[in-house]
Design a protein around this motif. Structure first.
Motif, PDB file in Angstrom:
ATOM      1  N   THR A  20       0.850  -1.192   0.000  1.00 12.73           N
ATOM      2  CA  THR A  20       0.000   0.000   0.000  1.00 12.73           C
ATOM      3  C   THR A  20       0.885   1.241   0.000  1.00 12.73           C
ATOM      4  OG1 THR A  20      -1.680  -1.191   1.280  1.00 12.73           O
ATOM      5  CG2 THR A  20      -1.893   1.196   1.150  1.00 12.73           C
ATOM      6  N   ILE A  21       0.667   2.121  -0.961  1.00 12.06           N
ATOM      7  CA  ILE A  21       1.427   3.369  -1.074  1.00 12.06           C
ATOM      8  C   ILE A  21       0.439   4.530  -1.004  1.00 12.06           C
ATOM      9  CG2 ILE A  21       2.901   4.789  -2.538  1.00 12.06           C
ATOM     10  CD1 ILE A  21       4.085   2.275  -3.697  1.00 12.06           C
ATOM     11  N   THR A  22       0.704   5.461  -0.101  1.00 13.03           N
ATOM     12  CA  THR A  22      -0.146   6.643   0.067  1.00 13.03           C
ATOM     13  C   THR A  22       0.674   7.890  -0.243  1.00 13.03           C
ATOM     14  OG1 THR A  22      -1.423   5.531   1.802  1.00 13.03           O
ATOM     15  CG2 THR A  22      -1.623   7.931   1.646  1.00 13.03           C
ATOM     16  N   ILE A  23       0.185   8.691  -1.181  1.00 14.62           N
ATOM     17  CA  ILE A  23       0.839   9.953  -1.549  1.00 14.62           C
ATOM     18  C   ILE A  23      -0.064  11.091  -1.105  1.00 14.62           C
ATOM     19  CG2 ILE A  23       1.793  11.358  -3.405  1.00 14.62           C
ATOM     20  CD1 ILE A  23       2.173   8.835  -5.027  1.00 14.62           C
ATOM     21  N   ASN A  24       0.445  11.969  -0.262  1.00 12.40           N
ATOM     22  CA  ASN A  24      -0.277  13.162   0.177  1.00 12.40           C
ATOM     23  C   ASN A  24       0.408  14.387  -0.408  1.00 12.40           C
ATOM     24  OD1 ASN A  24      -2.253  11.921   2.063  1.00 12.40           O
ATOM     25  ND2 ASN A  24      -0.417  11.334   3.202  1.00 12.40           N
ATOM     26  N   ALA A  25      -0.387  15.268  -0.993  1.00 15.12           N
ATOM     27  CA  ALA A  25       0.163  16.467  -1.623  1.00 15.12           C
ATOM     28  C   ALA A  25      -0.673  17.675  -1.225  1.00 15.12           C
ATOM     29  CB  ALA A  25       0.194  16.324  -3.137  1.00 15.12           C
ATOM     30  N   GLN A  26       0.013  18.771  -0.982  1.00 14.80           N
ATOM     31  CA  GLN A  26      -0.661  20.030  -0.651  1.00 14.80           C
ATOM     32  C   GLN A  26      -0.672  20.924  -1.882  1.00 14.80           C
ATOM     33  OE1 GLN A  26       0.534  21.761   3.074  1.00 14.80           O
ATOM     34  NE2 GLN A  26      -0.039  23.821   2.456  1.00 14.80           N
ATOM     35  N   ASP A  27      -1.841  21.534  -2.136  1.00 15.84           N
ATOM     36  CA  ASP A  27      -2.038  22.422  -3.287  1.00 15.84           C
ATOM     37  C   ASP A  27      -1.841  21.665  -4.598  1.00 15.84           C
ATOM     38  OD1 ASP A  27      -2.544  24.572  -1.596  1.00 15.84           O
ATOM     39  OD2 ASP A  27      -0.425  25.091  -1.467  1.00 15.84           O
ATOM     40  N   SER A  28      -2.501  20.537  -4.701  1.00 19.61           N
ATOM     41  CA  SER A  28      -2.501  19.756  -5.935  1.00 19.61           C
ATOM     42  C   SER A  28      -3.853  19.073  -6.061  1.00 19.61           C
ATOM     43  CB  SER A  28      -1.353  18.732  -5.936  1.00 19.61           C
ATOM     44  OG  SER A  28      -1.265  18.105  -7.204  1.00 19.61           O
ATOM     45  N   LEU A  29      -3.978  18.187  -7.051  1.00 18.05           N
ATOM     46  CA  LEU A  29      -5.225  17.474  -7.305  1.00 18.05           C
ATOM     47  C   LEU A  29      -4.926  15.984  -7.347  1.00 18.05           C
ATOM     48  CD1 LEU A  29      -8.225  18.181  -7.847  1.00 18.05           C
ATOM     49  CD2 LEU A  29      -7.722  17.981 -10.282  1.00 18.05           C
ATOM     50  N   SER A  30      -5.801  15.179  -6.773  1.00 15.91           N
ATOM     51  CA  SER A  30      -5.530  13.748  -6.626  1.00 15.91           C
ATOM     52  C   SER A  30      -5.353  13.052  -7.976  1.00 15.91           C
ATOM     53  CB  SER A  30      -6.647  13.079  -5.831  1.00 15.91           C
ATOM     54  OG  SER A  30      -7.894  13.250  -6.486  1.00 15.91           O
ATOM     55  N   VAL A  31      -6.106  13.455  -8.993  1.00 20.11           N
ATOM     56  CA  VAL A  31      -5.991  12.793 -10.297  1.00 20.11           C
ATOM     57  C   VAL A  31      -4.661  13.111 -10.979  1.00 20.11           C
ATOM     58  CG1 VAL A  31      -8.472  12.705 -10.646  1.00 20.11           C
ATOM     59  CG2 VAL A  31      -7.196  14.680 -11.448  1.00 20.11           C
ATOM     60  N   LEU A  32      -3.949  14.132 -10.519  1.00 17.25           N
ATOM     61  CA  LEU A  32      -2.652  14.471 -11.097  1.00 17.25           C
ATOM     62  C   LEU A  32      -1.509  13.708 -10.439  1.00 17.25           C
ATOM     63  CD1 LEU A  32      -3.038  18.355 -11.400  1.00 17.25           C
ATOM     64  CD2 LEU A  32      -3.407  16.629 -13.173  1.00 17.25           C
ATOM     65  N   LEU A  33      -1.754  13.075  -9.297  1.00 21.13           N
ATOM     66  CA  LEU A  33      -0.710  12.326  -8.613  1.00 21.13           C
ATOM     67  C   LEU A  33      -0.398  11.058  -9.402  1.00 21.13           C
ATOM     68  CD1 LEU A  33      -1.898  12.739  -4.909  1.00 21.13           C
ATOM     69  CD2 LEU A  33      -0.423  14.222  -6.277  1.00 21.13           C
ATOM     70  N   PRO A  34       0.868  10.585  -9.368  1.00 18.80           N
ATOM     71  CA  PRO A  34       1.295   9.495 -10.270  1.00 18.80           C
ATOM     72  C   PRO A  34       0.664   8.154  -9.930  1.00 18.80           C
ATOM     73  CG  PRO A  34       3.017  10.006  -8.693  1.00 18.80           C
ATOM     74  CD  PRO A  34       1.967  11.068  -8.517  1.00 18.80           C
ATOM     75  N   ASP A  35       0.435   7.377 -10.975  1.00 17.99           N
ATOM     76  CA  ASP A  35      -0.056   6.005 -10.854  1.00 17.99           C
ATOM     77  C   ASP A  35       1.164   5.092 -10.840  1.00 17.99           C
ATOM     78  OD1 ASP A  35      -1.405   3.671 -10.830  1.00 17.99           O
ATOM     79  OD2 ASP A  35      -2.275   3.842 -12.832  1.00 17.99           O
ATOM     80  N   LEU A  36       1.466   4.470  -9.696  1.00 18.10           N
ATOM     81  CA  LEU A  36       2.709   3.730  -9.524  1.00 18.10           C
ATOM     82  C   LEU A  36       2.528   2.222  -9.649  1.00 18.10           C
ATOM     83  CD1 LEU A  36       4.144   5.728  -6.488  1.00 18.10           C
ATOM     84  CD2 LEU A  36       4.684   6.033  -8.900  1.00 18.10           C
ATOM     85  N   LEU A  37       1.564   1.660  -8.940  1.00 19.43           N
ATOM     86  CA  LEU A  37       1.414   0.210  -8.867  1.00 19.43           C
ATOM     87  C   LEU A  37       0.552  -0.293 -10.017  1.00 19.43           C
ATOM     88  CD1 LEU A  37       0.951  -0.289  -5.015  1.00 19.43           C
ATOM     89  CD2 LEU A  37       3.048  -0.353  -6.370  1.00 19.43           C
ATOM     90  N   SER A  38       1.163  -0.427 -11.168  1.00 19.93           N
ATOM     91  CA  SER A  38       0.457  -0.972 -12.321  1.00 19.93           C
ATOM     92  C   SER A  38       0.559  -2.496 -12.288  1.00 19.93           C
ATOM     93  CB  SER A  38       1.051  -0.413 -13.614  1.00 19.93           C
ATOM     94  OG  SER A  38       2.440  -0.690 -13.672  1.00 19.93           O
ATOM     95  N   ASN A  39       0.042  -3.134 -13.302  1.00 17.13           N
ATOM     96  CA  ASN A  39       0.053  -4.599 -13.362  1.00 17.13           C
ATOM     97  C   ASN A  39       1.434  -5.079 -13.799  1.00 17.13           C
ATOM     98  OD1 ASN A  39      -0.548  -7.256 -13.476  1.00 17.13           O
ATOM     99  ND2 ASN A  39      -2.157  -7.095 -15.010  1.00 17.13           N
ATOM    100  N   ASP A  40       2.370  -5.197 -12.843  1.00 15.90           N
ATOM    101  CA  ASP A  40       3.757  -5.563 -13.145  1.00 15.90           C
ATOM    102  C   ASP A  40       4.043  -6.992 -12.694  1.00 15.90           C
ATOM    103  OD1 ASP A  40       3.399  -4.929 -10.536  1.00 15.90           O
ATOM    104  OD2 ASP A  40       5.188  -3.691 -10.323  1.00 15.90           O
ATOM    105  N   SER A  41       3.303  -7.954 -13.226  1.00 19.12           N
ATOM    106  CA  SER A  41       3.477  -9.357 -12.855  1.00 19.12           C
ATOM    107  C   SER A  41       4.762  -9.915 -13.457  1.00 19.12           C
ATOM    108  CB  SER A  41       2.278 -10.180 -13.317  1.00 19.12           C
ATOM    109  OG  SER A  41       1.076  -9.699 -12.746  1.00 19.12           O
ATOM    110  N   THR A  42       5.347 -10.906 -12.766  1.00 16.60           N
ATOM    111  CA  THR A  42       6.533 -11.605 -13.254  1.00 16.60           C
ATOM    112  C   THR A  42       6.305 -13.103 -13.071  1.00 16.60           C
ATOM    113  OG1 THR A  42       7.669 -11.578 -11.117  1.00 16.60           O
ATOM    114  CG2 THR A  42       7.977  -9.648 -12.548  1.00 16.60           C
TER     115      THR A  42
END
Length: 439
Positions: A209-231
């Motif tokens: 679980t990764i939580t990104i908190n940003a001040q003076d920004s918008l949640s939809v602009l925060l990066p998408d990190l955990l994509s489907n990276d199966s191995t």
């Protein structure tokens, strides 16, 4: 007759009053619908709009400048020296290449002394996020207002803000429209790991679980990190992202919570990768990089996973063992009806410490390979002479016997020799014969 006349007159007067009341109400409604602009012209209603910092000059002709993805606040303020008789309604803001969001659905109400009068004010805030470089124009925004007049009646209508210009540009040459980044004044990141068991094995799950908190920004602009990276070691199952945007006392907070479940597919050691992203600090005017560390895990095999993981190796080993077994059986069957090779017979003699038989086998092999009867005459090398001398002295040693046998094989004559014909002597002989005949 007089009573009938009086009743008719009374009914006529009543109807006349009702008709006059309806006309007055219609006229009053018509006047009220038109008076909101008159009240604005008479400075009884004030409408202001601007972008940027609070208290900026609303009438400034110079377009304020911001960076791409930076939070731009659009302020809309309505004021009157009377009082508001109903709620104020703000129309939607739509600008190409700009994301807009009205986080707070309620206006900020306060009063202010101006020209000896107390003014009631309502301020609305709409956040804008330019997505590209260039000049932008906030179109006129419809504002529904309802205030009281001097005679206590209500006036309702719609006013429009003036168009507002602002500019946006890339804050750094290290950034581009293709790269993923955002703008904020403060960023914090939290990471949490949860495992289904303390000792992991194939089939268990790891939750990241990764939580990104940003001040003076918008949640939809925060990066998408955990994509489907199966191995091959694990299968990833990303969960729906949780986005949140809040405003608390003028502070704009946005958060993005990403969660992914990794189901272990193979035993052994594997690593869930690190992630990184960049963001522009609009407060300090610098580019910052955040690295979210990965983690290494170790899982035990189950029987099924072991067979699956090493199936190729197991099949190859089985085939090799099968071929070796067939070869051993074939050799055994071959020599079961035939005499064993001399080297094998010699090795068995040495291993059984049958030194006399081994010595006789050496001399027999000497005569077969070299035609000699004495060991010392087989070779002139110092090593051979030394070994043969030790044998003559009667030394019984396995390493000595094996060294003599090995050296004797090197003395064995080669069976295949290519004899090159001597063509030149034959040509000379033919030439001499021809000369003799001529004479």
């Amino acid at each position: 007759m007089m009573n009938v006349f009086k009743l008719g007159a009374h009914a006529f007067v009543t109807r006349l009053h009702a008709l006059l009341l309806i006309i007055v109400l219609l006229v009053a409604g018509t006047v009220s619908a038109q008076d909101i602009q008159d009240m604005q012209r008479s400075n009884n209603v004030e409408l202001l709009a601007w972008v940027g910092k609070e208290g900026s000059d609303a009438e400034s002709k110079e377009a304020p400048k911001f960076s791409v993805n930076e939070q731009v606040i659009l302020y809309i303020e309505v004021a009157t020296p009377r009082w508001f008789t109903g709620g104020t309604h703000i129309g939607s803001v739509e600008i190409p290449n700009v994301m807009s969001k009205q986080r707070n659905q309620l206006a900020t109400n306060y009063t202010e002394r101006k020209g000896g009068q107390t003014w009631s004010r309502q301020r609305w805030e709409i956040t804008l996020y330019p997505q590209a470089s260039g000049e932008f124009v906030v179109p006129p925004v419809a504002v529904g207002v309802q205030v009281s007049t001097a005679d206590g009646s209500k006036v309702a209508g719609t006013l429009y803000t003036r168009p507002i210009k602002f500019e946006a540009s890339m804050p750094s040459g290290l950034l581009s429209d293709e790269s993923a980044w955002f703008t904020a004044t403060k960023v914090s990141v939290d990471q949490k790991w949860t495992t289904s068991n303390d000792e992991l094995k194939v089939g268990d799950a790891i939750t990241r679980t990764i939580t990104i908190n940003a001040q003076d920004s918008l949640s939809v602009l925060l990066p998408d990190l955990l994509s489907n990276d199966s191995t091959a070691s694990y299968q990833a199952y990303p969960q729906p992202n949780r986005l949140d945007d809040q405003q608390t006392r003028g502070d704009y907070q946005s958060s993005r919570i990403e969660e992914s479940v990794y189901v272990i597919q193979q035993g052994g050691e594997f690593t869930l990768p690190e992630h990184k992203f960049q963001w522009w600090n609009s407060k300090n005017k610098q580019l910052e990089t955040v690295v979210i560390e990965g983690r290494t895990f170790k899982a035990k095999h189950t029987f099924k996973s072991f067979v699956k993981a090493y199936s190729g190796w197991l099949v190859g080993s089985a085939v090799t063992l099968f071929v070796l077994a067939i070869a051993v059986l074939s050799i055994h069957r071959y020599y079961r009806s035939r005499p064993a090779p001399p080297w094998l017979v010699f090795r068995r003699m040495v291993k059984a410490n049958r030194w006399g038989a081994a010595r006789a086998s050496l001399y027999k092999q000497l005569r077969s390979n070299t035609g000699k009867l004495e060991m010392s005459k087989a070779s002139d090398s110092d090593v051979w002479q030394k070994h043969s001398q030790r044998l003559q002295e009667g030394l019984e040693d396995a390493s000595l016997m094996n060294a003599l046998w090995k050296g004797m094989q090197a003395l064995k004559p080669k069976r295949f020799k290519l004899a090159m014909p001597k063509a030149l002597p034959q040509l000379d002989e033919l030439r001499s014969r021809k000369n003799t005949r001529k004479r």
